[in-house]
Design an enzyme around this catalytic site. Structure first.
Site, PDB file in Angstrom:
ATOM      1  N   HIS A  34       8.611   3.558   9.281  1.00  0.00           N
ATOM      2  CA  HIS A  34       8.248   2.999  10.599  1.00  0.00           C
ATOM      3  C   HIS A  34       7.058   3.272  11.475  1.00  0.00           C
ATOM      4  CE1 HIS A  34       9.379   0.351  13.819  1.00  0.00           C
ATOM      5  NE2 HIS A  34       9.133   1.426  14.606  1.00  0.00           N
ATOM      6  N   SER A  43       0.868  -1.121  -0.043  1.00  0.00           N
ATOM      7  CA  SER A  43       0.059   0.058   0.034  1.00  0.00           C
ATOM      8  C   SER A  43       0.926   1.216  -0.237  1.00  0.00           C
ATOM      9  CB  SER A  43      -0.885  -0.078   1.141  1.00  0.00           C
ATOM     10  OG  SER A  43      -0.381   0.039   2.609  1.00  0.00           O
ATOM     11  N   LEU A  94      19.122  -0.685  13.935  1.00  0.00           N
ATOM     12  CA  LEU A  94      17.765  -0.849  13.485  1.00  0.00           C
ATOM     13  C   LEU A  94      16.933   0.307  13.957  1.00  0.00           C
ATOM     14  CD1 LEU A  94      15.550  -2.618  12.509  1.00  0.00           C
ATOM     15  CD2 LEU A  94      15.231  -3.586  14.989  1.00  0.00           C
TER      16      LEU A  94
END
Length: 204
Positions: free
Chosen positions: A109, A13, A144
């Protein structure tokens, strides 16, 4: 023309929103959509739009992340991408892969980083009693979810929110934030894009 490759793992998406925006006077164009999941719905959507696609199944490389990345990297480099956009790409990349694209690999994120790197971000925000949640676009580094922030979108956390309802509201803002960041970044501007709960761009 700035060449953009997009890495996905699912329905794509966010990838679709990026591709839809890369038209007209946008400085970038999509050259590849790649996935670690051959059945990822986003691959068919990209192909239907005439974009080259690539699937490298990570399950073919058990306990061999460098091997998987090598198989992904060869055809990826063939497209000569200037920018890599991770859009729901659910594989942690090794420092060697990340360093090859240092300063030109973006990720989105679903939290207001530095809060809640990793998984289960919406449940963690609710459990913490946060009044706001949101999404962050950042440059990818070997640590990360810790690279320089290029944009954030905020939404209120409602009293009756579940992780699912909050995720749906954040995703709506992701679809606005990521294209806005990529458009600005492709033009050489790293000034962060900030979207408020009211949906208006702030500080831009």
């Amino acid at each position: 023309m700035i060449r953009v490759a997009i890495l996905i793992s699912g329905s794509g998406s966010n990838m679709l929103r990026l591709v839809e925006d890369m038209t007209g006077d946008h400085p970038a164009r999509p050259v590849l959509v790649a996935s670690n999941e051959p059945a990822a719905g986003g691959l068919a959507k990209a192909a239907a739009l005439g974009i080259a696609t690539l699937a490298v199944d990570h399950r073919d490389f058990p306990r061999d992340r460098p091997g998987f990345e090598a198989a992904l990297l060869r055809p990826l480099l063939d497209t000569r991408p200037d920018i890599i956009c991770l859009a729901g790409f659910m594989r942690i990349l090794t420092p060697g892969f990340v360093d090859r694209f240092a300063g030109r690999m973006l990720n989105i994120h679903p939290s207001l980083l530095p809060k809640y790197p990793g998984l289960d971000t919406h449940a963690r925000a609710i459990a913490a009693g946060d009044t706001e949640a949101g999404a962050t676009v950042h440059l990818v580094t070997s640590e990360l979810d810790s690279g320089p922030i290029l944009g954030q979108a905020r939404v209120p956390v409602l009293k009756d929110d579940t992780p699912q309802s909050l995720a749906a509201r954040v995703l709506t803002q992701e679809h606005r934030l990521y294209p806005a960041v990529l458009r600005r970044f492709s033009a050489g501007d790293k000034t962060p894009v900030m979207l408020g709960s009211e949906g208006l761009v702030r500080g831009s």
